[in-house]
Design a protein around this motif. Structure first.
Motif, PDB file in Angstrom:
ATOM      1  N   SER A 117     -15.823  -8.886  -0.646  1.00  0.00           N
ATOM      2  CA  SER A 117     -14.656  -8.257  -1.253  1.00  0.00           C
ATOM      3  C   SER A 117     -15.137  -7.433  -2.433  1.00  0.00           C
ATOM      4  O   SER A 117     -16.161  -7.744  -3.054  1.00  0.00           O
ATOM      5  CB  SER A 117     -13.637  -9.302  -1.723  1.00  0.00           C
ATOM      6  OG  SER A 117     -14.187 -10.129  -2.729  1.00  0.00           O
TER       7      SER A 117
ATOM      8  N   SER B   8      -9.631  -4.700  -3.552  1.00  0.00           N
ATOM      9  CA  SER B   8      -8.605  -4.969  -4.557  1.00  0.00           C
ATOM     10  C   SER B   8      -8.620  -3.882  -5.625  1.00  0.00           C
ATOM     11  O   SER B   8      -9.401  -2.921  -5.559  1.00  0.00           O
ATOM     12  CB  SER B   8      -8.840  -6.347  -5.195  1.00  0.00           C
ATOM     13  OG  SER B   8      -8.707  -7.370  -4.227  1.00  0.00           O
TER      14      SER B   8
ATOM     15  N   LYS C   6      -8.231   0.541  -4.201  1.00  0.00           N
ATOM     16  CA  LYS C   6      -7.419   0.599  -2.986  1.00  0.00           C
ATOM     17  C   LYS C   6      -7.130   2.013  -2.494  1.00  0.00           C
ATOM     18  O   LYS C   6      -7.070   2.253  -1.291  1.00  0.00           O
ATOM     19  CB  LYS C   6      -6.108  -0.152  -3.204  1.00  0.00           C
ATOM     20  CG  LYS C   6      -6.294  -1.657  -3.361  1.00  0.00           C
ATOM     21  CD  LYS C   6      -4.958  -2.369  -3.406  1.00  0.00           C
ATOM     22  CE  LYS C   6      -5.148  -3.870  -3.411  1.00  0.00           C
ATOM     23  NZ  LYS C   6      -3.880  -4.592  -3.258  1.00  0.00           N
TER      24      LYS C   6
ATOM     25  N   SER D  93      -2.982   3.505   0.935  1.00  0.00           N
ATOM     26  CA  SER D  93      -3.615   2.443   0.157  1.00  0.00           C
ATOM     27  C   SER D  93      -4.270   1.445   1.111  1.00  0.00           C
ATOM     28  O   SER D  93      -3.687   1.083   2.137  1.00  0.00           O
ATOM     29  CB  SER D  93      -2.565   1.730  -0.708  1.00  0.00           C
ATOM     30  OG  SER D  93      -3.148   0.682  -1.456  1.00  0.00           O
TER      31      SER D  93
ATOM     32  N   ASN E 119      -6.526  -2.273   1.685  1.00  0.00           N
ATOM     33  CA  ASN E 119      -6.999  -3.530   1.107  1.00  0.00           C
ATOM     34  C   ASN E 119      -7.988  -4.244   2.010  1.00  0.00           C
ATOM     35  O   ASN E 119      -8.493  -5.306   1.660  1.00  0.00           O
ATOM     36  CB  ASN E 119      -5.832  -4.459   0.752  1.00  0.00           C
ATOM     37  CG  ASN E 119      -5.378  -5.309   1.918  1.00  0.00           C
ATOM     38  OD1 ASN E 119      -5.377  -4.868   3.075  1.00  0.00           O
ATOM     39  ND2 ASN E 119      -4.985  -6.538   1.632  1.00  0.00           N
ATOM     40  N   THR E 120      -8.287  -3.662   3.172  1.00  0.00           N
ATOM     41  CA  THR E 120      -9.193  -4.309   4.121  1.00  0.00           C
ATOM     42  C   THR E 120      -9.991  -3.258   4.883  1.00  0.00           C
ATOM     43  O   THR E 120      -9.415  -2.298   5.397  1.00  0.00           O
ATOM     44  CB  THR E 120      -8.408  -5.158   5.145  1.00  0.00           C
ATOM     45  OG1 THR E 120      -7.587  -6.095   4.441  1.00  0.00           O
ATOM     46  CG2 THR E 120      -9.340  -5.896   6.081  1.00  0.00           C
TER      47      THR E 120
ATOM     48  N   ASN F 115      -4.078  -2.362   5.685  1.00  0.00           N
ATOM     49  CA  ASN F 115      -3.447  -2.913   4.490  1.00  0.00           C
ATOM     50  C   ASN F 115      -2.686  -4.180   4.874  1.00  0.00           C
ATOM     51  O   ASN F 115      -1.551  -4.115   5.341  1.00  0.00           O
ATOM     52  CB  ASN F 115      -2.506  -1.908   3.827  1.00  0.00           C
ATOM     53  CG  ASN F 115      -2.185  -2.327   2.402  1.00  0.00           C
ATOM     54  OD1 ASN F 115      -1.720  -3.436   2.180  1.00  0.00           O
ATOM     55  ND2 ASN F 115      -2.469  -1.468   1.437  1.00  0.00           N
TER      56      ASN F 115
ATOM     57  N   ASP G  34      -1.813  -6.426   2.727  1.00  0.00           N
ATOM     58  CA  ASP G  34      -0.804  -6.703   1.700  1.00  0.00           C
ATOM     59  C   ASP G  34       0.573  -6.315   2.226  1.00  0.00           C
ATOM     60  O   ASP G  34       1.541  -7.055   2.085  1.00  0.00           O
ATOM     61  CB  ASP G  34      -1.094  -5.898   0.428  1.00  0.00           C
ATOM     62  CG  ASP G  34      -2.313  -6.378  -0.322  1.00  0.00           C
ATOM     63  OD1 ASP G  34      -2.607  -7.588  -0.268  1.00  0.00           O
ATOM     64  OD2 ASP G  34      -2.970  -5.548  -0.970  1.00  0.00           O
TER      65      ASP G  34
ATOM     66  N   MET H  45      -1.103  -1.731  -4.894  1.00  0.00           N
ATOM     67  CA  MET H  45      -0.316  -2.875  -4.438  1.00  0.00           C
ATOM     68  C   MET H  45       1.165  -2.574  -4.540  1.00  0.00           C
ATOM     69  O   MET H  45       1.965  -2.996  -3.687  1.00  0.00           O
ATOM     70  CB  MET H  45      -0.668  -4.120  -5.256  1.00  0.00           C
ATOM     71  CG  MET H  45       0.025  -5.382  -4.782  1.00  0.00           C
ATOM     72  SD  MET H  45      -0.473  -5.820  -3.098  1.00  0.00           S
ATOM     73  CE  MET H  45       0.483  -7.307  -2.829  1.00  0.00           C
TER      74      MET H  45
ATOM     75  N   GLN I 147      -2.113 -12.447   3.309  1.00  0.00           N
ATOM     76  CA  GLN I 147      -2.969 -11.276   3.520  1.00  0.00           C
ATOM     77  C   GLN I 147      -4.399 -11.711   3.825  1.00  0.00           C
ATOM     78  O   GLN I 147      -5.083 -11.068   4.630  1.00  0.00           O
ATOM     79  CB  GLN I 147      -2.902 -10.322   2.327  1.00  0.00           C
ATOM     80  CG  GLN I 147      -3.536 -10.788   1.033  1.00  0.00           C
ATOM     81  CD  GLN I 147      -5.028 -10.545   0.973  1.00  0.00           C
ATOM     82  OE1 GLN I 147      -5.562  -9.701   1.686  1.00  0.00           O
ATOM     83  NE2 GLN I 147      -5.707 -11.288   0.135  1.00  0.00           N
TER      84      GLN I 147
END
Length: 273
Positions: free
Chosen positions: A14, A66, A70, A89, A91-92, A104, A106, A133, A245
């Protein structure tokens, strides 16, 4: 960590401005319980393009993304899943033989939580925040049919842009407005941060609300959640978001969906860190 690491051990990482322990413990606990030759490590970087290039070049299978990376990740990948494209955006990241695809989870987690908590889409809300986020949460609300919302952000440009994209209105502060649902998507209340002991909304707004949603996961009992619970308000916690998530990330990385019992055990273990 695998009991006997090998040259074939699959690495997932991460990237965060403030690396935490939840994801590390959650993923590694499930790897061990399911007998998977995977290992997960949290990292930070001052050179995002080089870090993403390293994910590709070194065969790192997956990467959680994070704050504050993002949005910047969008230009560094080969393919963008609709969950990320809709909100600009990420997150992965999932690496398949050098091909990086961005997601994403999230967004997916928030959609699930709104359904699980049976939040009526006619509920008016105020969402504080305008970053990556905040985009995920606001977009999830929009796509779930929530029509009346306020984006509260001191950054006027970012706040107005997010409000315009999602069909809501922007305000720099709530002042004396007290909508029934309050949502914090800022670092206010985050452990170790400069605003760790502060409330994201005024006591007056919290008292007038019906439900409080705080995406800050560490601590679970943020000042906002603690204050809301004392007043008997319904709450949605950041722990619920981070657990859902992280589960979807795990599935993307491994292709395996753990049982609810295994997930619950992993969340319990992760919270001990």
């Amino acid at each position: 960590m695998p009991l006997t690491p090998s040259r074939d051990t699959v690495l997932c990482i991460s990237l965060a401005g403030r690396p935490g322990t939840f994801g590390v413990r959650f993923h590694n606990h499930l790897y061990e319980q399911l007998g998977l030759d995977f290992y997960y490590k949290a990292m930070r970087t001052d050179d995002l393009p080089a870090a993403v290039a390293g994910i590709r070049a070194l065969g790192i299978r997956g990467c959680g993304v994070s704050m504050p990376y993002k949005e910047a990740c969008m230009a560094l990948v080969d393919e963008i899943d609709p969950s990320a494209a809709a909100i600009d955006s990420v997150n992965t990241l999932v690496n398949t033989e050098g091909h990086l695809k961005a997601y994403n989870t999230d967004y997916l987690a928030v959609r699930q939580l709104l359904t699980q908590h049976k939040v009526d889409p006619t509920t008016a809300f105020a969402l504080r925040g305008s970053g990556g986020m905040a985009k995920a949460v606001a977009s999830a609300l929009r796509d779930a049919g929530f029509g009346e919302g306020i984006i509260v952000a001191r950054n006027e440009q970012a706040g107005r842009e997010l409000a315009d994209v999602c069909g809501y209105r922007w305000l720099p502060e709530l002042d004396d407005l007290c909508p029934p649902m309050l949502i914090n998507v800022t670092p206010v209340g985050m452990a170790g941060g400069p605003e760790a002991q502060q409330l994201a909304f005024s006591e007056m707004a919290i008292a007038a609300s019906e439900r409080v949603f705080d995406v800050v996961a560490m601590p679970v009992q943020t000042p906002l959640i603690e204050h809301a619970e004392k007043l008997g308000k319904q709450v949605i916690t950041g722990l619920e978001v981070i657990a859902l998530q992280a589960l979807e990330q795990f599935v993307l990385y491994t292709g395996i969906r753990p049982t609810p019992e295994q997930v619950q055990a992993a969340v319990g273990y992760a919270r001990q860190g």
